[in-house]
Design a protein around this motif. Sequence first.
Motif, PDB file in Angstrom:
ATOM      1  N   PHE B 235       0.837  -1.207   0.000  1.00 43.26           N
ATOM      2  CA  PHE B 235       0.000   0.000   0.000  1.00 43.26           C
ATOM      3  C   PHE B 235       0.871   1.257   0.000  1.00 43.26           C
ATOM      4  O   PHE B 235       0.661   2.180  -0.792  1.00 43.26           O
ATOM      5  CB  PHE B 235      -0.926   0.010   1.219  1.00 43.26           C
ATOM      6  N   GLU B 236       1.869   1.275   0.878  1.00 42.55           N
ATOM      7  CA  GLU B 236       2.747   2.451   0.961  1.00 42.55           C
ATOM      8  C   GLU B 236       3.568   2.622  -0.306  1.00 42.55           C
ATOM      9  O   GLU B 236       3.827   3.738  -0.747  1.00 42.55           O
ATOM     10  CB  GLU B 236       3.679   2.348   2.180  1.00 42.55           C
ATOM     11  N   PHE B 238       2.670   1.729  -3.322  1.00 43.64           N
ATOM     12  CA  PHE B 238       1.780   2.262  -4.358  1.00 43.64           C
ATOM     13  C   PHE B 238       1.558   3.759  -4.158  1.00 43.64           C
ATOM     14  O   PHE B 238       1.608   4.552  -5.093  1.00 43.64           O
ATOM     15  CB  PHE B 238       0.452   1.507  -4.357  1.00 43.64           C
ATOM     16  N   ASN B 239       1.324   4.139  -2.903  1.00 41.92           N
ATOM     17  CA  ASN B 239       1.115   5.546  -2.583  1.00 41.92           C
ATOM     18  C   ASN B 239       2.328   6.397  -2.970  1.00 41.92           C
ATOM     19  O   ASN B 239       2.197   7.475  -3.542  1.00 41.92           O
ATOM     20  CB  ASN B 239       0.866   5.691  -1.078  1.00 41.92           C
ATOM     21  N   LEU B 242       2.517   6.718  -6.778  1.00 42.95           N
ATOM     22  CA  LEU B 242       1.498   7.624  -7.298  1.00 42.95           C
ATOM     23  C   LEU B 242       1.823   9.077  -6.959  1.00 42.95           C
ATOM     24  O   LEU B 242       1.599   9.989  -7.750  1.00 42.95           O
ATOM     25  CB  LEU B 242       0.159   7.229  -6.664  1.00 42.95           C
ATOM     26  N   ASN B 272       4.663  -3.155 -11.761  1.00 42.37           N
ATOM     27  CA  ASN B 272       3.609  -4.013 -12.293  1.00 42.37           C
ATOM     28  C   ASN B 272       2.867  -3.188 -13.339  1.00 42.37           C
ATOM     29  O   ASN B 272       3.074  -1.979 -13.439  1.00 42.37           O
ATOM     30  CB  ASN B 272       2.681  -4.588 -11.205  1.00 42.37           C
ATOM     31  N   TYR B 274      -0.211  -2.279 -13.641  1.00 39.30           N
ATOM     32  CA  TYR B 274      -1.162  -1.308 -13.107  1.00 39.30           C
ATOM     33  C   TYR B 274      -0.455  -0.018 -12.695  1.00 39.30           C
ATOM     34  O   TYR B 274      -0.933   1.088 -12.960  1.00 39.30           O
ATOM     35  CB  TYR B 274      -1.886  -1.924 -11.906  1.00 39.30           C
TER      36      TYR B 274
END
Lengths: 74, 365
Positions: B235-236, B238-239, B242, B272, B274
Amino acid sequence: MTHEEFLEKFQDVLQAEDPLGMDTVLEDLDEWDSLARMATVAFLDSDFGVQATFEDFTTMKTVADVARKAGIAS
Amino acid sequence: MGKRVTFRHAKVTAVSSAYGGREISIDDEAGYYESREQLERLKRTIGFDRRWVVDGTVTSADLCLQAARELMDRCALEAADFDAVVFVTQTPDYCMPGNAHVLHRALSLPRSCIAFDLVYGCSGYVKGLFLAFMLAEQGFRRILVLTGDTLSRIIDVRNRADAPVFGDAGCATVVERCDGESPSWFCLYSDGSGLETMWQQAGAYRCPSSEETRREIVDEKGNVRCRDDFYMNGFEVFNFTLTEQPPLLRDILEYSGCPADGVDFFVFHQANRYIIETIVKKAGIPLAKAPRRTFSEFGNQSSASIPFTICNELSEALEGKRARVVLQGFGIGLSWGACLLDFDGVTILEPRVCRPEGSDGQSDL
């Protein structure tokens, strides 16, 4: 963005089969997994310019909570 | 704002890649998932499909040695032609010394060829190129840059948050000094406050490996790992991606003065599919300019992913031609960076599966 537009977009983001309501509980959705959380982070960022944190995901319980985070008045 | 640096006398001239010899399909691991629907959703969105990992005791040095030998053969380069070797890895052969000296011996590089090691993961290609370009700018004629990891060896296959993500590969890149003008631009960032976002905590000196660190931990989703393993807070990460990657892309374009439509390819670290699509969408660049098949075909290959993608997806488009590329890496550290380079007649080899030499298929390192 109206409530209806938000619900429609968020359903698309989650790739959820059934339409969402504001009172839908996130944990009740089959699709609410870690991937859905990532998609929600990206959705809040790209469509609302809102940065969500790990903690936000422990306090957001319903679709309405996500809408509030996005800045859509309830 | 990060650190911005321009070079005038360095260029990439050749790239090659080798990958682990064991193919794993996510479809063969369906038993780890709650339902077929969940697996299909992960495949569709994240891009999970196949990954190639090393077998047994194959190391990053084995992978990079094969890539380096192929490159030297193809380009008719000899050991004496190199003034430096840079090895970027987090999964070295030995605790000490680093892999640069392991390859220095294996390739019989001369004493005047200086060996440097860098410890980086997914941002490592850009940071390794930065060091090589710096050396070239200072008069080093030719630098061999080796980047690779074998993360599959420090992830439990029952850890479904990480195991399906990573593949093993090693790449070799030649950087040369050019006396004529050949400008390149780099933007680099580091942030140690994210140290624990991704790490392999135990096994070194702060936290030596012990019975305690080897004890299995099962998280609420059933993923199994221990503190000797690689760990990533997805999660971190990805954050972080982004939040920081679209601005970095804007940063490198602004610094170089090159508009997005003047760039032929944007080669992102293959975290990945995504993540790449999310960055591309937010940055407003055409998806067609961002290769992103490599993750689905080989997995996330850490510091090898950018050169591997060049070999795997762009060899036809770039081999022997002129093109302007942005390379962007981001990951463990936290560390991230991008560079804008002109490729002109770069030799690009197709990726090859790694077959360690020696009588019994074992490494001869």
